[in-house]
Design a protein around this motif. Structure first.
Motif, PDB file in Angstrom:
ATOM      1  N   LYS A 203       0.820  -0.909  -0.333  1.00  0.00           N
ATOM      2  CA  LYS A 203       0.091  -0.016   0.306  1.00  0.00           C
ATOM      3  C   LYS A 203       0.887   1.153  -0.063  1.00  0.00           C
ATOM      4  N   THR A 204       0.503   2.022  -0.427  1.00  0.00           N
ATOM      5  CA  THR A 204       1.103   3.962  -0.667  1.00  0.00           C
ATOM      6  C   THR A 204       0.912   3.860   0.775  1.00  0.00           C
ATOM      7  N   SER A 205       1.924   4.371   1.951  1.00  0.00           N
ATOM      8  CA  SER A 205       1.955   4.910   2.563  1.00  0.00           C
ATOM      9  C   SER A 205       2.461   6.358   2.992  1.00  0.00           C
ATOM     10  N   GLU A 206       1.838   7.852   3.548  1.00  0.00           N
ATOM     11  CA  GLU A 206       2.837   8.614   4.422  1.00  0.00           C
ATOM     12  C   GLU A 206       3.601   8.273   5.409  1.00  0.00           C
ATOM     13  N   GLU A 207       3.848   7.533   6.502  1.00  0.00           N
ATOM     14  CA  GLU A 207       4.862   7.575   6.978  1.00  0.00           C
ATOM     15  C   GLU A 207       5.697   7.618   7.215  1.00  0.00           C
ATOM     16  N   SER A 208       7.048   7.775   8.017  1.00  0.00           N
ATOM     17  CA  SER A 208       7.917   7.712   7.962  1.00  0.00           C
ATOM     18  C   SER A 208       8.232   6.157   8.118  1.00  0.00           C
ATOM     19  N   ILE A 209       9.603   6.423   7.736  1.00  0.00           N
ATOM     20  CA  ILE A 209       9.966   4.428   7.165  1.00  0.00           C
ATOM     21  C   ILE A 209      11.411   4.694   7.909  1.00  0.00           C
ATOM     22  N   SER A 210      11.839   3.974   8.571  1.00  0.00           N
ATOM     23  CA  SER A 210      13.221   3.307   9.170  1.00  0.00           C
ATOM     24  C   SER A 210      14.576   2.318   8.149  1.00  0.00           C
ATOM     25  N   VAL A 211      13.696   2.296   7.472  1.00  0.00           N
ATOM     26  CA  VAL A 211      14.115   1.266   6.547  1.00  0.00           C
ATOM     27  C   VAL A 211      14.326   1.079   5.381  1.00  0.00           C
ATOM     28  N   PRO A 212      15.395   0.917   3.953  1.00  0.00           N
ATOM     29  CA  PRO A 212      15.175   1.237   2.728  1.00  0.00           C
ATOM     30  C   PRO A 212      14.145   0.036   1.785  1.00  0.00           C
ATOM     31  N   PHE A 213      12.870   0.096   2.264  1.00  0.00           N
ATOM     32  CA  PHE A 213      12.173  -0.575   1.431  1.00  0.00           C
ATOM     33  C   PHE A 213      12.527  -0.173  -0.027  1.00  0.00           C
ATOM     34  N   ARG A 214      13.118  -1.009  -0.736  1.00  0.00           N
ATOM     35  CA  ARG A 214      13.566  -0.491  -2.571  1.00  0.00           C
ATOM     36  C   ARG A 214      12.668  -1.117  -2.602  1.00  0.00           C
ATOM     37  N   HIS A 215      11.128  -2.079  -3.115  1.00  0.00           N
ATOM     38  CA  HIS A 215      10.342  -1.874  -4.187  1.00  0.00           C
ATOM     39  C   HIS A 215       9.678  -0.620  -3.732  1.00  0.00           C
ATOM     40  N   GLY A 216       9.046  -0.343  -2.318  1.00  0.00           N
ATOM     41  CA  GLY A 216       8.394   0.979  -1.723  1.00  0.00           C
ATOM     42  C   GLY A 216       9.137   2.222  -2.482  1.00  0.00           C
ATOM     43  N   ILE A 217      10.531   2.563  -2.405  1.00  0.00           N
ATOM     44  CA  ILE A 217      10.814   3.583  -2.195  1.00  0.00           C
ATOM     45  C   ILE A 217      11.263   3.735  -4.075  1.00  0.00           C
TER      46      ILE A 217
END
Length: 429
Positions: A203-217
């Motif tokens: 899902k598209t997310s506007e919440e800050s992440i702390s791991v470089p999730f490749r596919h999502g980015i």
């Protein structure tokens, strides 16, 4: 995949532990057998150092503990990561928890860490091809443009893994990122990290992440990835990939039979270790008054022999005269390249501009193995004459391109090609 359960079981680490164990056994036998006392009369000199070596051997457990604590959060141990950084991160975790440890780890990915990490990229063809983009990613990171550097690094990683392995990209389902006797490529390292980074982000997310999730980015589903912790973890993964690539280049994809060392070899190795430590303790950087011969207007013969500044002067002289074979031989990344190949690459990189004049301005001895030599030089090309002030990184290394203490014999000074990037890439947009 390797069948080793711990990084401490890797051959190079296990060999060090065997060396210490063997030295302890020899010490005990020496006291019991008069013949050994005659053969090795200086052995007692090592006794006081054995306990120190045993204490130092505990560092072999740090990578396993580091991965145990941090791999699930996107950090892994790798060869070129500072052991002190690993140690302090573990201590922070145990004293204050994960958030404090991660804050510390992020802080270590600063300008110096990136500079010296990127220096090592010159030693590998596939990384060197991408140096221009890597430098742009560094500039973006230091300027806090995390939205720019993170996706660039992720895309470079994929192509690098493909070219290095000659098989598939880093994030492919069937990518094998393990290698024998390599910290970064242990099964608890890169393989586990990439599994984390490729987790599905449905899902598209506007919440800050702390791991470089490749596919999502890269697929535009993570809309708040642009922060320092994600960018720092991406750089850490990038450096780990360089260590994995180095292991493959050294033929460490699979294990090779290794003969057990003899007692004499154990003693020689221990002796060399102690001598290196003695020289490291004895080294001191030169003071300003030691450079009375500076500034020097490009005469290498007037500079101290076997000094970084003399190597830089000789390099510039060869560049001025168009002698690309000895010029190439002075570069740190060419230690294992055929002369024809490295001379050809050097001509392609350095042949576009001619050296008109140069002056050695300053020298800073940074570590026992590295110095920075500042030069002021004038260059020319068609309808273009310009002056540059360059800070040239010089390293003292052995025949395998590994750093040595400058007080040791048998090494040579070599220059980092990226020090000249402002000239080489002058007209590259």
């Amino acid at each position: 995949m390797t069948d080793k359960k711990r990084i401490a079981d890797n051959e190079s680490i296990a060999e060090m532990l065997r060396l210490i164990e063997g030295a302890s056994a020899i010490e005990s036998l020496w006291h019991a057998i008069p013949l050994l006392q005659q053969a090795f009369p200086r052995l007692p000199d090592f006794s006081e150092k054995l306990s120190e070596l045993k204490e130092q051997s505990k560092i072999s457990l740090l990578p396993d503990r580091f991965n145990e604590l941090f791999a699930s959060s996107g950090w892994i141990a790798y060869e070129s990561m500072s052991l002190e950084v690993m140690k302090h991160a573990i201590e922070r975790f145990e004293a204050h928890g994960l958030e404090a440890a991660e804050d510390y780890l992020v802080s270590t990915y600063d300008a110096d860490t990136l500079k010296w990490g990127i220096v090592r990229f010159n030693g590998h063809d596939e990384f060197r091809k991408r140096m221009r983009l890597i430098e742009l990613a560094k500039d973006d990171y230091l300027a806090e443009r995390y939205h720019a550097c993170t996706p660039l690094l992720l895309s470079l990683m994929d192509g690098l893994a493909n070219d290095v392995s000659r098989h598939v990209g880093l994030f492919a389902d069937n990518a094998d990122l393990t290698a024998w006797d390599c910290i970064a490529a242990h099964e608890s390292g890169l393989q586990a990290l990439v599994t984390l980074m490729t987790k599905g982000r449905g899902k598209t997310s506007e919440e800050s992440i702390s791991v470089p999730f490749r596919h999502g980015i890269l697929h535009g589903r993570e809309l708040a990835f642009d922060n320092r912790i994600v960018a720092a973890k991406t750089w850490a993964a990038f450096f780990a990939i360089r260590d994995w690539a180095g292991a493959l280049a050294e033929g460490k994809k699979t294990s090779t039979p290794k003969q057990e060392p003899t007692w004499s070899e154990l003693l020689q190795s221990l002796n060399k270790t102690q001598e290196t430590k003695r020289l490291l303790d004895a080294w001191k950087p030169r003071e300003k008054e030691d450079f009375a011969y500076l500034p020097c207007d490009g005469l290498s013969s007037s500079l101290p022999e076997n000094s970084p500044e003399r190597m830089v002067a000789e390099f510039m002289e060869n560049w001025r005269l168009g002698r690309f074979a000895p010029l190439a031989d002075s570069l740190s990344h060419t230690y294992d390249m055929a002369m024809g190949k490295k001379a050809g690459e050097a001509k392609q990189d350095f042949g576009k501009y001619k050296v008109v004049s140069f002056q050695i301005v300053d020298v800073e001895d940074r570590t026992p193995a590295y110095s920075t030599v500042t030069i002021r030089a004038t260059f020319s090309a068609e309808n273009d004459v310009f002056e540059e002030v360059l800070k040239v990184s010089a390293g003292y290394q052995d025949g395998k391109g590994l750093p040595m203490c400058r007080l040791e014999s048998g090494g040579k000074w070599a220059l980092v090609q990226n020090s000249f990037r402002s000239v080489i890439y002058r007209n590259v947009q």
